[in-house]
Design an enzyme around this catalytic site. Structure first.
Site, PDB file in Angstrom:
ATOM      1  N   ASP A   1     -32.337  80.372 -30.110  1.00  0.00           N
ATOM      2  CA  ASP A   1     -31.368  79.717 -29.223  1.00  0.00           C
ATOM      3  C   ASP A   1     -30.566  80.802 -28.497  1.00  0.00           C
ATOM      4  O   ASP A   1     -30.147  81.787 -29.091  1.00  0.00           O
ATOM      5  CB  ASP A   1     -30.435  78.815 -30.044  1.00  0.00           C
ATOM      6  CG  ASP A   1     -29.662  77.852 -29.168  1.00  0.00           C
ATOM      7  OD1 ASP A   1     -29.905  76.637 -29.260  1.00  0.00           O
ATOM      8  OD2 ASP A   1     -28.798  78.320 -28.384  1.00  0.00           O
TER       9      ASP A   1
ATOM     10  N   ASN B   1     -30.543  66.499 -31.831  1.00  0.00           N
ATOM     11  CA  ASN B   1     -29.644  65.610 -31.101  1.00  0.00           C
ATOM     12  C   ASN B   1     -30.481  64.688 -30.224  1.00  0.00           C
ATOM     13  O   ASN B   1     -31.388  65.138 -29.522  1.00  0.00           O
ATOM     14  CB  ASN B   1     -28.688  66.437 -30.230  1.00  0.00           C
ATOM     15  CG  ASN B   1     -27.769  67.298 -31.068  1.00  0.00           C
ATOM     16  OD1 ASN B   1     -27.241  66.840 -32.076  1.00  0.00           O
ATOM     17  ND2 ASN B   1     -27.589  68.547 -30.678  1.00  0.00           N
TER      18      ASN B   1
ATOM     19  N   GLY C   1     -24.895  64.391 -28.004  1.00  0.00           N
ATOM     20  CA  GLY C   1     -24.672  65.645 -27.280  1.00  0.00           C
ATOM     21  C   GLY C   1     -25.941  66.352 -26.859  1.00  0.00           C
ATOM     22  O   GLY C   1     -25.921  67.554 -26.602  1.00  0.00           O
TER      23      GLY C   1
ATOM     24  N   HIS D   1     -35.925  67.837 -23.494  1.00  0.00           N
ATOM     25  CA  HIS D   1     -37.264  68.092 -24.047  1.00  0.00           C
ATOM     26  C   HIS D   1     -37.016  68.195 -25.549  1.00  0.00           C
ATOM     27  O   HIS D   1     -36.222  69.054 -25.987  1.00  0.00           O
ATOM     28  CB  HIS D   1     -37.856  69.391 -23.487  1.00  0.00           C
ATOM     29  CG  HIS D   1     -39.228  69.704 -24.027  1.00  0.00           C
ATOM     30  ND1 HIS D   1     -40.367  69.675 -23.248  1.00  0.00           N
ATOM     31  CD2 HIS D   1     -39.637  70.035 -25.281  1.00  0.00           C
ATOM     32  CE1 HIS D   1     -41.421  69.991 -23.996  1.00  0.00           C
ATOM     33  NE2 HIS D   1     -41.000  70.217 -25.235  1.00  0.00           N
TER      34      HIS D   1
ATOM     35  N   HIS E   1     -36.355  68.904 -29.211  1.00  0.00           N
ATOM     36  CA  HIS E   1     -36.259  70.165 -29.946  1.00  0.00           C
ATOM     37  C   HIS E   1     -35.574  69.927 -31.272  1.00  0.00           C
ATOM     38  O   HIS E   1     -34.711  69.055 -31.397  1.00  0.00           O
ATOM     39  CB  HIS E   1     -35.516  71.233 -29.152  1.00  0.00           C
ATOM     40  CG  HIS E   1     -34.205  70.780 -28.579  1.00  0.00           C
ATOM     41  ND1 HIS E   1     -34.131  69.982 -27.457  1.00  0.00           N
ATOM     42  CD2 HIS E   1     -32.929  70.985 -28.989  1.00  0.00           C
ATOM     43  CE1 HIS E   1     -32.855  69.742 -27.193  1.00  0.00           C
ATOM     44  NE2 HIS E   1     -32.106  70.329 -28.116  1.00  0.00           N
TER      45      HIS E   1
ATOM     46  N   HIS F   1     -33.306  72.004 -33.995  1.00  0.00           N
ATOM     47  CA  HIS F   1     -32.527  73.214 -34.271  1.00  0.00           C
ATOM     48  C   HIS F   1     -32.749  73.610 -35.733  1.00  0.00           C
ATOM     49  O   HIS F   1     -32.703  72.748 -36.626  1.00  0.00           O
ATOM     50  CB  HIS F   1     -31.031  72.943 -34.112  1.00  0.00           C
ATOM     51  CG  HIS F   1     -30.593  72.539 -32.740  1.00  0.00           C
ATOM     52  ND1 HIS F   1     -29.976  73.406 -31.868  1.00  0.00           N
ATOM     53  CD2 HIS F   1     -30.668  71.351 -32.083  1.00  0.00           C
ATOM     54  CE1 HIS F   1     -29.673  72.771 -30.740  1.00  0.00           C
ATOM     55  NE2 HIS F   1     -30.078  71.515 -30.851  1.00  0.00           N
TER      56      HIS F   1
HETATM   57  P1  AMP Z   1     -29.099  70.185 -27.467  1.00  0.00           P
HETATM   58  O1  AMP Z   1     -27.612  70.110 -27.212  1.00  0.00           O
HETATM   59  O2  AMP Z   1     -29.478  69.634 -28.810  1.00  0.00           O
HETATM   60  O3  AMP Z   1     -29.871  69.622 -26.327  1.00  0.00           O
HETATM   61  O4  AMP Z   1     -29.422  71.736 -27.595  1.00  0.00           O
HETATM   62  C1  AMP Z   1     -29.813  72.542 -26.530  1.00  0.00           C
HETATM   63  C2  AMP Z   1     -29.794  73.968 -27.032  1.00  0.00           C
HETATM   64  O5  AMP Z   1     -30.534  74.755 -26.134  1.00  0.00           O
HETATM   65  C3  AMP Z   1     -28.381  74.582 -27.118  1.00  0.00           C
HETATM   66  O6  AMP Z   1     -28.149  75.025 -28.451  1.00  0.00           O
HETATM   67  C4  AMP Z   1     -28.449  75.755 -26.129  1.00  0.00           C
HETATM   68  O7  AMP Z   1     -27.727  76.878 -26.570  1.00  0.00           O
HETATM   69  C5  AMP Z   1     -29.939  76.025 -26.068  1.00  0.00           C
HETATM   70  N1  AMP Z   1     -30.423  76.666 -24.854  1.00  0.00           N
HETATM   71  C6  AMP Z   1     -30.078  76.387 -23.567  1.00  0.00           C
HETATM   72  N2  AMP Z   1     -30.759  77.161 -22.709  1.00  0.00           N
HETATM   73  C7  AMP Z   1     -31.560  77.959 -23.457  1.00  0.00           C
HETATM   74  C8  AMP Z   1     -32.507  78.980 -23.157  1.00  0.00           C
HETATM   75  N3  AMP Z   1     -32.783  79.361 -21.884  1.00  0.00           N
HETATM   76  N4  AMP Z   1     -33.131  79.601 -24.193  1.00  0.00           N
HETATM   77  C9  AMP Z   1     -32.870  79.242 -25.467  1.00  0.00           C
HETATM   78  N5  AMP Z   1     -31.996  78.275 -25.820  1.00  0.00           N
HETATM   79  C10 AMP Z   1     -31.341  77.638 -24.824  1.00  0.00           C
END
Ligand code: AMP
Length: 121
Positions: A38, A96, A102, A107, A109, A111
């Site tokens: 991340d 999430n 939030g 796409h 994912h 964590h």
């Molecule tokens: P969510 O809020 O569950 O959609 O999490 C999105 C996550 O993607 C957040 O923890 C961001 O810090 C992470 N994120 C956003 N842009 C990037 C990126 N270019 N590379 C890696 N992680 C990212």
């Protein structure tokens, strides 16, 4: 924040990572999944695992993904936790789903968080 419509946005950040339009620090990759760090870690170790096929959220993935994709992603979480040396001390997985949770990138994912004692939830 990107669109959260019911239609997959092919220009979302993780789609761009999969297309190699923007870089990511890859941890693990196979036919079905990509794992990377991340960019804004919320714990000392913070990884993300995504399916290579386009799913908006966990819910969309659970509904539409083929069984082999679901197995691959489930096993990849465990494999990545092992690669990151998180198994002994423990780690947390979070996904999430939608606006109230939030979700910022639409796409799917997961964590993976670890590397310290995490706050109780
Ligand atoms: P969510 O809020 O569950 O959609 O999490 C999105 C996550 O993607 C957040 O923890 C961001 O810090 C992470 N994120 C956003 N842009 C990037 C990126 N270019 N590379 C890696 N992680 C990212």
């Amino acid at each position: 924040m990107q669109s959260s419509s019911n239609t997959y946005d092919t220009k979302n950040i993780f789609a761009k990572i999969l297309n190699k339009e923007i870089p990511a620090k890859t941890i693990y990759e196979n036919e079905y999944v990509l794992a990377f760090y991340d960019v804004a870690p919320k714990a000392p170790i913070h990884a993300l695992i995504i399916p290579k096929n386009p799913y908006i959220s966990y819910d969309d993935f659970a509904q539409r993904a083929a069984p082999e994709e679901i197995v691959a992603l489930t096993k990849a979480v465990s494999h990545v936790a092992n690669l990151l040396d998180l198994k002994e001390k423990g780690y947390r997985i979070i996904s999430n789903i939608g606006k109230n949770a939030g979700q910022e990138i639409f796409h799917f994912h997961i964590h993976i968080l670890g590397g310290e004692k995490l706050p109780f939830i």
